[in-house]
Design an enzyme around this catalytic site. Structure first.
Site, PDB file in Angstrom:
ATOM      1  N   LYS A  22       0.837  -1.214   0.000  1.00  0.00           N
ATOM      2  CA  LYS A  22       0.000   0.000   0.000  1.00  0.00           C
ATOM      3  C   LYS A  22       0.865   1.255   0.000  1.00  0.00           C
ATOM      4  CE  LYS A  22      -1.255   1.547   4.142  1.00  0.00           C
ATOM      5  NZ  LYS A  22      -1.065   2.897   4.628  1.00  0.00           N
ATOM      6  N   ASN A  23       1.917   1.251   0.848  1.00  0.00           N
ATOM      7  CA  ASN A  23       2.703   2.484   0.983  1.00  0.00           C
ATOM      8  C   ASN A  23       3.639   2.746  -0.192  1.00  0.00           C
ATOM      9  OD1 ASN A  23       1.372   3.043   3.312  1.00  0.00           O
ATOM     10  ND2 ASN A  23       3.040   2.470   4.698  1.00  0.00           N
ATOM     11  N   ARG A  96      -4.007  10.526   5.329  1.00  0.00           N
ATOM     12  CA  ARG A  96      -2.971  11.565   5.363  1.00  0.00           C
ATOM     13  C   ARG A  96      -2.026  11.519   4.164  1.00  0.00           C
ATOM     14  NH1 ARG A  96      -5.308  10.799   9.201  1.00  0.00           N
ATOM     15  NH2 ARG A  96      -6.014  12.597  10.372  1.00  0.00           N
ATOM     16  N   ARG A 125       1.443  14.168  12.935  1.00  0.00           N
ATOM     17  CA  ARG A 125       1.617  14.030  11.491  1.00  0.00           C
ATOM     18  C   ARG A 125       1.702  15.366  10.747  1.00  0.00           C
ATOM     19  NH1 ARG A 125      -0.309   8.584  10.117  1.00  0.00           N
ATOM     20  NH2 ARG A 125       1.195   8.763   8.446  1.00  0.00           N
ATOM     21  N   PRO A 126       2.622  16.264  11.130  1.00  0.00           N
ATOM     22  CA  PRO A 126       2.756  17.531  10.392  1.00  0.00           C
ATOM     23  C   PRO A 126       3.348  17.302   8.999  1.00  0.00           C
ATOM     24  CG  PRO A 126       4.534  17.309  11.983  1.00  0.00           C
ATOM     25  CD  PRO A 126       3.626  16.124  12.188  1.00  0.00           C
ATOM     26  N   ILE A 127       3.182  18.295   8.100  1.00  0.00           N
ATOM     27  CA  ILE A 127       3.814  18.192   6.776  1.00  0.00           C
ATOM     28  C   ILE A 127       4.716  19.412   6.521  1.00  0.00           C
ATOM     29  CG2 ILE A 127       2.107  16.660   5.724  1.00  0.00           C
ATOM     30  CD1 ILE A 127       1.006  19.193   4.271  1.00  0.00           C
ATOM     31  N   ASP A 128       5.226  19.992   7.610  1.00  0.00           N
ATOM     32  CA  ASP A 128       6.067  21.186   7.483  1.00  0.00           C
ATOM     33  C   ASP A 128       7.293  20.945   6.596  1.00  0.00           C
ATOM     34  OD1 ASP A 128       6.633  19.482   9.796  1.00  0.00           O
ATOM     35  OD2 ASP A 128       8.304  20.843  10.179  1.00  0.00           O
ATOM     36  N   LEU A 129       7.830  19.721   6.597  1.00  0.00           N
ATOM     37  CA  LEU A 129       9.047  19.480   5.804  1.00  0.00           C
ATOM     38  C   LEU A 129       8.733  19.408   4.309  1.00  0.00           C
ATOM     39  CD1 LEU A 129      10.737  16.901   8.209  1.00  0.00           C
ATOM     40  CD2 LEU A 129      11.160  19.364   8.023  1.00  0.00           C
ATOM     41  N   ASP A 308       5.841   0.466  11.864  1.00  0.00           N
ATOM     42  CA  ASP A 308       4.612  -0.195  11.405  1.00  0.00           C
ATOM     43  C   ASP A 308       4.532  -1.666  11.840  1.00  0.00           C
ATOM     44  OD1 ASP A 308       3.802   2.140  10.264  1.00  0.00           O
ATOM     45  OD2 ASP A 308       4.344   1.593   8.210  1.00  0.00           O
ATOM     46  N   ILE A 330       9.366   6.867  16.438  1.00  0.00           N
ATOM     47  CA  ILE A 330       8.920   7.601  15.248  1.00  0.00           C
ATOM     48  C   ILE A 330       7.671   8.430  15.521  1.00  0.00           C
ATOM     49  CG2 ILE A 330       8.303   7.413  12.795  1.00  0.00           C
ATOM     50  CD1 ILE A 330      11.159   6.394  13.396  1.00  0.00           C
ATOM     51  N   ARG A 400      -8.143  -0.376   5.567  1.00  0.00           N
ATOM     52  CA  ARG A 400      -7.387   0.664   4.855  1.00  0.00           C
ATOM     53  C   ARG A 400      -6.130   0.092   4.225  1.00  0.00           C
ATOM     54  NH1 ARG A 400      -5.338   4.949   8.360  1.00  0.00           N
ATOM     55  NH2 ARG A 400      -4.304   5.296   6.396  1.00  0.00           N
TER      56      ARG A 400
HETATM   57  N1  EPU Z   1       7.371  14.620  10.340  1.00  0.00           N
HETATM   58  C1  EPU Z   1       7.508  15.952  10.594  1.00  0.00           C
HETATM   59  N2  EPU Z   1       7.300  16.841   9.557  1.00  0.00           N
HETATM   60  C2  EPU Z   1       6.971  16.424   8.310  1.00  0.00           C
HETATM   61  C3  EPU Z   1       6.834  15.044   8.060  1.00  0.00           C
HETATM   62  C4  EPU Z   1       7.050  14.160   9.107  1.00  0.00           C
HETATM   63  O1  EPU Z   1       7.783  16.365  11.729  1.00  0.00           O
HETATM   64  O2  EPU Z   1       6.802  17.280   7.427  1.00  0.00           O
HETATM   65  C5  EPU Z   1       7.589  13.641  11.444  1.00  0.00           C
HETATM   66  C6  EPU Z   1       6.353  12.810  11.771  1.00  0.00           C
HETATM   67  O3  EPU Z   1       5.483  13.479  12.649  1.00  0.00           O
HETATM   68  C7  EPU Z   1       6.947  11.567  12.375  1.00  0.00           C
HETATM   69  C8  EPU Z   1       8.264  11.400  11.589  1.00  0.00           C
HETATM   70  O4  EPU Z   1       8.530  12.688  11.029  1.00  0.00           O
HETATM   71  O5  EPU Z   1       7.250  11.772  13.718  1.00  0.00           O
HETATM   72  C9  EPU Z   1       8.219  10.385  10.492  1.00  0.00           C
HETATM   73  O6  EPU Z   1       7.065  10.600   9.693  1.00  0.00           O
HETATM   74  P1  EPU Z   1       7.022  10.249   8.148  1.00  0.00           P
HETATM   75  O7  EPU Z   1       6.817  11.517   7.383  1.00  0.00           O
HETATM   76  O8  EPU Z   1       8.170   9.393   7.779  1.00  0.00           O
HETATM   77  O9  EPU Z   1       5.678   9.403   8.078  1.00  0.00           O
HETATM   78  P2  EPU Z   1       4.708   9.399   6.852  1.00  0.00           P
HETATM   79  O10 EPU Z   1       5.484   9.585   5.631  1.00  0.00           O
HETATM   80  O11 EPU Z   1       3.559  10.277   7.124  1.00  0.00           O
HETATM   81  C10 EPU Z   1       4.887   6.855   6.273  1.00  0.00           C
HETATM   82  C11 EPU Z   1       3.945   5.692   6.184  1.00  0.00           C
HETATM   83  C12 EPU Z   1       3.506   5.305   7.592  1.00  0.00           C
HETATM   84  C13 EPU Z   1       4.752   4.935   8.388  1.00  0.00           C
HETATM   85  C14 EPU Z   1       5.748   6.104   8.399  1.00  0.00           C
HETATM   86  C15 EPU Z   1       7.053   5.790   9.086  1.00  0.00           C
HETATM   87  C16 EPU Z   1       2.893   6.049   4.044  1.00  0.00           C
HETATM   88  C17 EPU Z   1       1.682   6.401   3.273  1.00  0.00           C
HETATM   89  N3  EPU Z   1       2.797   6.073   5.392  1.00  0.00           N
HETATM   90  O12 EPU Z   1       4.160   7.897   6.894  1.00  0.00           O
HETATM   91  O13 EPU Z   1       2.670   4.170   7.453  1.00  0.00           O
HETATM   92  O14 EPU Z   1       4.402   4.628   9.712  1.00  0.00           O
HETATM   93  O15 EPU Z   1       6.036   6.501   7.032  1.00  0.00           O
HETATM   94  O16 EPU Z   1       7.665   4.710   8.496  1.00  0.00           O
HETATM   95  O17 EPU Z   1       3.919   5.726   3.464  1.00  0.00           O
HETATM   96  C18 EPU Z   1       0.970   2.675   8.088  1.00  0.00           C
HETATM   97  O18 EPU Z   1       1.108   2.132   6.980  1.00  0.00           O
HETATM   98  O19 EPU Z   1       0.300   2.173   9.017  1.00  0.00           O
HETATM   99  C19 EPU Z   1       1.634   3.958   8.328  1.00  0.00           C
HETATM  100  C20 EPU Z   1       1.252   4.785   9.298  1.00  0.00           C
END
Ligand code: EPU
Length: 426
Positions: A22-23, A96, A125-129, A308, A330, A400
């Site tokens: 899925k991811n 998200r 789950r911020p997206i600031d980066l 995960d 994480i 999901r």
């Molecule tokens: N983070 C920030 N700012 C950002 C982005 C992330 O502070 O702009 C922080 C997050 O809050 C977290 C850390 O960085 O503490 C890592 O987050 P990441 O961005 O890597 O997570 P993600 O990309 O939103 C993906 C997977 C998740 C998986 C994580 C970690 C997808 C669609 N989702 O999420 O999958 O847990 O990477 O490996 O690829 C799941 O499948 O159950 C799931 C939650």
């Protein structure tokens, strides 16, 4: 709302097949935005998040054809016209990963309007980066009424060092950089196999990406990308969940169609516990019987132990003699399954980012509530060894991301059935 009813006690025996990841599928579908040509994606899992992404792309004007029958895992997407480059809140709030369309939309159309995702059960789950990176590439980003609006004439290449490793952040910026003017250099990138899978697709579409799968990625921007055909990687988290299902039930299970190279950290931990594994090229046989030894885990970015898999490993730890500590590095709130496991008889305490599991405790059936995707899987695993009939509520979380989960488990001997229908009959 659908529920699962699980009667514990059966060892799982036989072969269970792993679906596409899925991811990986989610960013690969978003990559279709980068070209007007047709993209054909194979091994797409039939799970709720994929249907959500189909709706997201279709609402923008894309033609998305999720295959049926023999072609059921092949999806074709053509974004010839993107008449409405908006990711609406109604869709983003349920998934998200919708923020993955931000980078490709702005790169292709010069404008993107994407609802800000809120927090979720596992953390903020911020997206600031994502935003910071796109700004460094020349986008102007404003925020109003819960939406981000990004505009640019054309993105330009940039040197970006991620403050924190982010999987979808790396994927989002990678997609944006493929069509940017000039070269981009990304450092401190996520090294997850899903990033490499996306990069392989993008390169097949004509992108010039080097270094995906390492922490430094170079992208030479091109003017245009074209269509491609790509097969999605097997789902390493689904495979890992089945390995634990085999181990926790004392079964003999062949987890087929997986990529063991993506499962190194989990394999090492299971072996340290005394679970017997035979690792082949694309399958792993798991056998377990007798008592297991406790081994602590600490989640890290790939190639470390995946967050995960934390909830599922915690379920296994309840069946291991001695004390196991589980540290979640994480996400700040990913222990929602603990209260439910305790209601089934586990002895787990949480302090800050660490859960301490004192085993081995017999588990007993109870009515429990799923709070997120992986927590749901953890509760099913616990229910497989619980005494009696466990009822799991809110299994839509599980739908999901796990394809035909109960059917697959039933085929290897689990007693699990669904109450209610997830998908409409039409
Ligand atoms: N983070 C920030 N700012 C950002 C982005 C992330 O502070 O702009 C922080 C997050 O809050 C977290 C850390 O960085 O503490 C890592 O987050 P990441 O961005 O890597 O997570 P993600 O990309 O939103 C993906 C997977 C998740 C998986 C994580 C970690 C997808 C669609 N989702 O999420 O999958 O847990 O990477 O490996 O690829 C799941 O499948 O159950 C799931 C939650």
């Amino acid at each position: 709302m659908d529920k699962f009813v699980v009667r514990g006690g059966n060892p799982l025996l036989g072969t269970i097949k792993v679906s596409g990841a899925k991811n990986s599928a989610l960013p690969c579908m978003a990559a279709a935005i980068l070209t007007g040509d047709e993209l054909i994606l194979e091994n797409i899992p039939q799970v709720r998040d994929i249907e959500t992404e189909r709706r997201l792309l279709a609402a923008m004007g894309a033609e998305v054809d999720l295959g049926y029958g023999r072609a059921q895992h092949r999806t074709s997407i053509r974004c010839a016209v993107l008449s409405d480059p908006v990711a609406k809140y109604e869709i983003v709030k349920t998934m998200r990963a919708s923020s993955l369309v931000l980078g490709p939309l702005i790169a292709r159309t010069g404008i993107a309007r994407v609802a800000m995702p809120g927090g979720c059960a596992i953390g903020g789950r911020p997206i600031d980066l994502h935003i910071k990176g796109l700004e460094a590439m020349g986008a102007t980003i404003t925020q109003d009424h819960g939406y981000l609006e990004a505009r640019t004439n054309r993105l330009h290449g940039a040197h970006i060092v991620f403050d924190k490793i982010t999987v979808t952040g790396t994927e989002d910026l990678l997609m944006a950089a493929t069509l940017a003017d000039g070269d981009s250099l990304f450092e401190n990138c996520a090294r997850e196999p899903e990033v490499s899978d996306l990069a392989a697709l993008l390169n097949a579409m004509g992108a010039k990406i080097k270094g995906a799968g390492t922490s430094t990625i170079n992208v030479h921007g091109v003017a245009k990308l074209h269509g491609a055909r790509h097969r999605i990687n097997p789902d390493r988290i689904e495979a890992g969940t089945f390995l634990i299902a085999g181990a926790i039930t004392g079964g003999d299970l062949n987890v087929d169609c997986c990529n063991p190279a993506h499962l190194g950290a989990l394999i090492a931990k299971l072996e340290a516990c005394g679970v017997r594994l035979n690792v082949g090229n694309d399958h792993i046989r798991v056998r377990s019987g007798g008592s297991l030894k406790s081994t602590s885990i600490s989640t890290e970015e790939f190639p470390g132990f995946p967050t995960d898999m934390q909830a599922q490993f915690t379920a296994l730890a309840t069946q291991i003699e001695g004390t196991t500590t589980v540290t979640e590095n994480i996400f700040e709130n990913r222990f929602m399954h603990v209260q439910e496991l305790n209601r089934m008889g586990a002895n787990i305490t949480v302090e800050g980012r660490t859960a301490t599991v004192r085993g081995r405790t017999p588990l007993e059936s109870a009515a429990v509530m799923c709070s997120d995707l992986r927590a749901s899987a953890s509760l099913v695993l616990a229910a497989l060894v619980a005494d009696g009939e466990t009822i799991l509520d809110r299994v839509y979380h599980l739908d999901r991301g796990y394809e035909h989960f109960e059917e697959k488990l039933r085929n290897v001997g689990a007693q699990i059935r669904r109450m209610g229908d997830v998908f409409s009959k039409k």
